[in-house]
Design a protein around this motif. Structure first.
Motif, short mmCIF file in Angstrom:
data_model
loop_
_atom_site.label_atom_id
_atom_site.label_comp_id
_atom_site.label_asym_id
_atom_site.label_seq_id
_atom_site.Cartn_x
_atom_site.Cartn_y
_atom_site.Cartn_z
N ILE A 210 73.52 148.49 -23.05
CA ILE A 210 72.69 149.62 -23.54
C ILE A 210 72.14 148.99 -24.89
N PHE A 211 73.31 148.80 -25.84
CA PHE A 211 73.04 148.28 -27.38
C PHE A 211 72.01 147.03 -27.64
N ASN A 212 72.28 146.32 -26.35
CA ASN A 212 71.26 144.95 -26.48
C ASN A 212 69.93 145.24 -26.71
N MET A 241 77.84 141.67 -26.74
CA MET A 241 76.63 141.79 -26.58
C MET A 241 75.77 140.25 -26.55
N PHE A 242 74.37 140.37 -26.23
CA PHE A 242 73.65 139.16 -26.38
C PHE A 242 72.58 139.27 -27.41
N THR A 257 61.35 128.58 -20.63
CA THR A 257 61.00 129.62 -19.57
C THR A 257 60.77 130.97 -20.40
N VAL A 258 61.62 131.30 -21.37
CA VAL A 258 61.79 132.62 -21.86
C VAL A 258 60.36 132.76 -22.80
N ILE A 259 60.21 131.67 -23.50
CA ILE A 259 58.79 131.50 -24.28
C ILE A 259 57.47 131.69 -23.38
N LYS A 321 67.57 138.50 -20.77
CA LYS A 321 68.65 139.08 -20.07
C LYS A 321 67.99 139.39 -18.46
N THR A 322 66.86 139.94 -18.45
CA THR A 322 66.12 139.83 -17.07
C THR A 322 66.09 138.67 -16.27
N LEU A 323 65.55 137.64 -16.84
CA LEU A 323 65.52 136.50 -16.55
C LEU A 323 66.86 135.77 -16.16
N ALA A 324 67.85 136.00 -16.48
CA ALA A 324 69.10 135.62 -16.37
C ALA A 324 69.73 136.41 -15.22
N ASP A 325 69.29 137.61 -15.17
CA ASP A 325 69.85 138.55 -14.02
C ASP A 325 69.26 138.09 -12.62
#
Length: 342
Positions: A210-212, A241-242, A257-259, A321-325
Motif C-alpha cells: 500500500i505504501f508503495n 517496500m520497493f 520494458t518499464v520505460i 510492480k504490476t509488470l513484475a506481478d
C-alpha cells in the motif's frame, strides 16, 4: 449472386480474438481443441465467434502471425512467479476459501527468504517452537536469523535450553547445504504453514504494498507520525517496500520494458526531479535517438513542483510492480536484507 467470401490478409486489421482464432485453426483440430478446452466459457465463446466469422485467411497472414507469436515468446527471457500471479491462477479453478488457505501457507510472515521470515516471527512464538526442537537445530536457525531478533528469542528460552543452544551456536561450523535445505523444508511444512493459518496473511507485507502506491510527501508524514509509536514494524515495512531508487537494480531489459510502458511525459517529470545518477542510468538503456528526445524534453521543462515529481515516480514504481506481478520483468531482491529503503 452469393455473399462474397471475406479474405483476411491485413495483419493490422485483426483483433486479439481473431489472432487467437487463427492460431487455434493453424494448430489443427486435435491440438487446437486440446488447447481450447483450457479456456473458460467466456473465452471459448469469444474465440469461437471470431473463428466462425473469420473467413479466408491468406497463408502469408498465418505465417506472419505465427512468426510474431513465436518471436514474442522467444524474446520473453526470464519469467518471475509472484504471489499475485499465483493467486490469480489458483482463483481460476479453486474456491476462494481454498485459495485463501493455500496463499496463507505460502506467504507466511513478511520476508523474502526463509530466514528473513523467521526474523519477522513474534519472538515469543518462535521461542516456544524452538524450545521443543533439538538444540543443534535451534542453534542453526538462530545463527541464520538477524542478530537483533535472535537475541530477543534467546532471552525467552528456558535457561537450561538456552545454555545448550548458545553452546552449540558458539561451536557451530559451516552447515552443509543439504542440512540447511532440510531445516528450511521442516520450517516451511511444520512451522510456517501453521503460523500462517494462525496469524493470517502478513499485515506488514500488505502495508508495504500500500505504501508503495502513496506519494512520497504523504509517506514522509505517515512515517513521522508512526515511527515514534511503532519503530520496529515501520522499519520492517521499509525493508519490504520497493521505491523509485530501487529501479536502479533492474537489469537492462527489464528497465527498457518499464520505460516502454511509461507515459513519456510522466517519465520526463520523474527524471527531471531525480538524482543525476538515476537520470543517467535510465538514459543509458535507451537508443541514441530515444535518449536525445527524452533529454530534450527534460531540459525544456520549466520549474516543477516536487509533488508532481513524486507522483510521477510513484506511478512508475506502481507500473514496475504490476509488470513484475504479471511476469513481464524481474525485480531482483536486495543483497542486504537489513537495508532500509525509503
Amino acid at each position: 449472386m452469393g455473399t462474397p467470401i471475406k479474405i483476411r490478409e491485413n495483419y493490422k486489421s485483426l483483433n486479439g480474438a481473431e489472432k487467437s482464432a487463427i492460431i487455434f485453426l493453424a494448430l489443427g483440430e486435435e491440438r487446437g481443441s486440446r488447447l481450447m478446452e483450457r479456456l473458460d466459457e467466456d473465452e471459448i465463446r469469444i474465440v469461437s465467434r471470431a473463428m466462425a466469422t473469420l473467413g479466408n485467411v491468406t497463408s502469408n497472414l498465418v505465417e506472419s502471425l505465427l512468426r510474431v507469436f513465436t518471436e514474442r515468446f522467444a524474446n520473453t527471457g526470464s519469467v518471475v512467479g509472484s504471489y499475485d500471479s499465483t493467486e490469480r491462477m489458483l482463483n481460476r479453478f479453486l474456491p476462494n476459501d481454498r485459495v485463501t488457505e493455500i496463499m496463507g501457507e505460502i506467504r507466511g510472515p513478511a520476508g523474502r527468504t526463509m530466514w528473513e521470515k523467521m526474523s519477522n516471527v513474534n519472538e515469543g512464538v518462535l521461542a516456544a517452537y524452538l524450545s521443543g526442537e533439538y538444540p543443534q537445530t535451534a542453534a542453526v536457525i538462530l545463527s541464520k536469523m538477524r542478530a537483533d531478533h535472535a537475541a530477543k528469542v534467546l532471552v525467552l528460552l528456558p535457561p537450561s535450553v538456552r545454555a545448550e543452544v548458545i553452546e552449540r551456536m558458539i561451536q557451530i561450523e559451516s552447515v552443509q547445504r543439504e542440512v540447511l535445505l532440510d531445516i528450511e523444508s521442516i520450517l516451511h511444512n511444520e512451522f510456517m504453514a501453521n503460523y500462517a493459518r494462525t496469524h493470517g496473511n502478513d499485515s506488514l507485507e500488505r502495508m508495504a504494498d500500500i505504501f508503495n502506491r502513496i506519494d512520497r510527501e504523504t509517506l514522509t508524514e505517515i512515517f513521522a507520525e508512526l515511527e515514534p509509536a511503532m519503530p520496529e514494524p515501520m522499519v520492517r515495512i521499509k525493508q519490504l517496500m520497493f521505491t523509485f531508487e530501487d529501479l536502479m537494480r533492474l537489469d537492462r531489459v527489464s528497465l527498457q520494458t518499464v520505460i516502454r510502458r511509461c507515459d513519456t511525459g510522466q517519465l520526463a517529470i520523474a527524471l527531471k526531479g531525480a538524482q543525476a545518477q538515476q537520470r543517467d542510468h535510465f538514459l543509458s538503456v535507451l537508443s541514441e535517438r530515444a535518449r536525445l528526445i527524452l533529454q530534450d524534453e527534460i531540459e525544456n521543462m520549466g520549474p516543477l513542483r516536487m509533488r508532481d515529481v513524486n507522483d510521477a515516480q510513484a506511478e512508475i514504481v506502481a507500473l514496475a510492480k504490476t509488470l513484475a506481478d504479471d511476469g513481464n520483468i524481474v525485480i531482483p531482491q536486495s543483497d542486504d536484507s537489513d537495508a532500509v529503503v525509503y
